[in-house]
Write an enzyme that holds these catalytic residues in place. Structure first.
Site, PDB file in Angstrom:
ATOM      1  N   GLU A   3      16.194  11.632  -2.664  1.00 52.77           N
ATOM      2  CA  GLU A   3      17.787  11.091  -2.894  1.00 52.77           C
ATOM      3  C   GLU A   3      18.615  10.357  -2.112  1.00 52.77           C
ATOM      4  OE1 GLU A   3      20.016  14.834  -3.090  1.00 52.77           O
ATOM      5  OE2 GLU A   3      18.677  16.079  -2.595  1.00 52.77           O
ATOM      6  N   HIS A  20      18.272  16.143  -6.819  1.00 52.36           N
ATOM      7  CA  HIS A  20      18.462  17.719  -5.438  1.00 52.36           C
ATOM      8  C   HIS A  20      18.062  19.363  -5.186  1.00 52.36           C
ATOM      9  CE1 HIS A  20      21.043  18.949  -2.076  1.00 52.36           C
ATOM     10  NE2 HIS A  20      21.170  19.876  -2.478  1.00 52.36           N
ATOM     11  N   CYS A  57     -10.460   4.143   2.299  1.00 48.12           N
ATOM     12  CA  CYS A  57      -9.015   5.288   2.001  1.00 48.12           C
ATOM     13  C   CYS A  57      -9.305   6.477   1.090  1.00 48.12           C
ATOM     14  CB  CYS A  57      -8.242   4.213  -0.132  1.00 48.12           C
ATOM     15  SG  CYS A  57      -9.129   2.227   0.922  1.00 48.12           S
ATOM     16  N   TYR A 101      -3.075   0.158  11.406  1.00 46.52           N
ATOM     17  CA  TYR A 101      -2.720   1.433  10.142  1.00 46.52           C
ATOM     18  C   TYR A 101      -4.334   2.207  10.796  1.00 46.52           C
ATOM     19  CZ  TYR A 101      -5.734  -0.586   6.598  1.00 46.52           C
ATOM     20  OH  TYR A 101      -6.487  -1.882   5.566  1.00 46.52           O
TER      21      TYR A 101
END
Length: 465
Positions: A448, A443, A52, A181
């Site tokens: 959102e 926003h 990682c 992955y």
């Protein structure tokens, strides 16, 4: 070895100095028990050394190539003179060495005794290291895993994800084999940095164990480049040419002039040489240690966490399981265990993926086709509103029952990694779609979208995979 050889005793003996083993050992010391930790290699295990952490450094490096691509669209007249792979490798490796030292200092600070060497079990349950034996009243196996190399002619001419971090220069031409992955991440890094990168996958999509919408959208995105995606392709042999490059033969043709071949087709547990059979610890056919919900093996007093058990091969999972185990064993929290549900994970692909909870296929199996509502949004993020290059964001929410409990969130696109952590808290707490709707949006952000979704649809057929 003679049974008369003295055995050093610990309250807790940990075999393996990766993230899970170290986390469990240090947490146990907080409860004032004696702890020994056995490790033959670099501290930190796969994640810190060949997983990682260095992967994320290389991902960050590859992002700069994308920013440079978009600079002119934002008004910057920038000339790229060169990319120095050696520079980032030296900086990355120095960072990893610092982390190794930090891990060792943390063990010293916690008063965990570090035992250097390779440990194997003795019939009496003790662990032998360099001719000395050690025994724990409780013993944890946290030995991790290693990459798989296939059994085909010339496979040894390639390398694996560990070997990727040994590259001294950026290969001009690379073949990456695998659809998981690790394969997707390495292929994206190499291609973005300028290596002609071929990704060979067995079927039609990458990340087939992920939600089908996200897997399909990422596959479509990767097909646009710079990675050269080869579907339904399997390697049949590998040969080394006189000039040192490789020829990779597949069922679909031949790829010549390959400087580096990377196998990223899976991982095996580091359990074969531990002598687990001598103490009655059961494994499956692949060598993964069998454990129950509380990390108990078939041998009383012996436990296992992390990649060696073959369940959620993620560093934070090993850490969480190891810490909970120490609380249970040494702090009287007898019912504490890791719940292996709603575990969030991120794929550092190009574009990014973030996911938590059930895939659509898993949700259908658990709740039934008629009890699900799917909310889906695809849009161009604001960052790409002024760029020539376009990259979609995809957001999917899977809701179950009349109350529309949110049982899965799947994201593709910019910011997916950072925004997912907060939303995973909501999913873990059992939040409903209405509670998402009741949350005022921030926003302008990509996040959102998850609190403003409308137009949920009922499923009419099972997902394709």
């Amino acid at each position: 070895m003679s049974s008369s050889v003295p055995v050093k005793e610990f309250d807790y003996l940990v075999l393996g100095g990766g993230s899970g083993g170290i986390a469990s050992a240090r947490r146990a010391r907080e409860f004032n028990v004696s702890v020994g930790l056995i490790e033959s290699g670099r501290l930190g295990g796969t994640c810190v050394n060949v997983g990682c952490v260095p992967k994320k450094v290389m991902y960050n490096c590859s992002l700069h190539a994308e920013f440079i691509r978009d600079h002119s669209d934002y008004g910057f007249d920038v000339t790229l003179n060169k990319f120095d792979f050696t520079k980032i490798k030296e900086s990355r490796d120095a960072y990893i060495r610092r982390l190794n030292s930090i891990y060792e200092n943390n063990l010293k600070g916690s008063d965990v005794e570090l035992i250097r060497g390779y440990g194997t079990f003795h019939e009496d349950g003790s662990i032998e290291v360099n001719g000395q034996r050690y025994r724990g009243k409780h013993t944890l196996i946290a030995v991790g895993g290693f990459p798989t190399i296939p059994d085909i002619p010339g496979a040894e001419l390639g390398t694996d994800s560990d070997g990727f971090f040994e590259f001294e220069t950026l290969p001009k031409k690379t073949v990456v084999v695998g659809a998981g992955y690790i394969a997707v991440e390495l292929a994206g890094v190499l291609a973005n940095l300028g290596s002609e990168t071929h990704l060979l996958i067995r079927y039609d999509h990458v990340l087939r164990t992920f939600d089908h919408t996200i897997a399909t959208c990422l596959t479509e995105s990767m097909e646009k480049g710079p990675v050269k995606l080869h579907k339904r392709t399997q390697v049949t042999k590998v040969e080394k040419d006189s000039n040192g490059t490789l020829t990779v033969t597949t069922n679909e043709g031949v790829i010549e002039g390959v400087e580096k071949l990377i196998w990223a087709i899976g991982r095996n547990p580091h359990t074969e040489k531990l002598n687990l059979d001598k103490i009655g610890v059961e494994t499956d056919a692949a060598g993964h240690i069998k454990v129950d919900d509380f990390q108990n093996t078939s041998k009383p007093g012996v436990y296992a966490v992390g990649d060696a058990i073959g369940k959620w091969l993620l560093t934070p999972v090993a850490i969480a399981a190891g810490r909970r185990l120490s609380h249970r064993l040494f702090n009287g929290e007898s019912n504490l265990r890791l719940n292996y549900e709603n575990i969030a994970t991120v794929v550092f692909s190009h574009p990014l993926i973030g996911t938590v909870g059930l895939t659509e296929k898993e949700a259908v199996a658990k709740y039934g086709l008629d009890n699900l509502t799917i909310y889906l949004s695809k849009f161009n993020p604001m960052y790409h509103s002024v760029t020539t290059h376009k990259e979609q964001c995809v957001m999917k929410m899977i809701c179950a029952g009349e109350e529309e409990k949110v049982v899965g969130i799947h994201l593709l696109g910019l910011g997916s990694d950072e925004m997912l952590q907060g939303f995973s808290v909501a999913v873990t707490m059992g939040a409903t779609k209405k509670q998402f709707d009741d949350t005022v949006a921030i926003h302008p952000t990509y996040a959102e979208e998850l609190v403003t979704m409308r137009g949920g649809k009922k499923l009419t057929a099972p997902p394709p995979f």
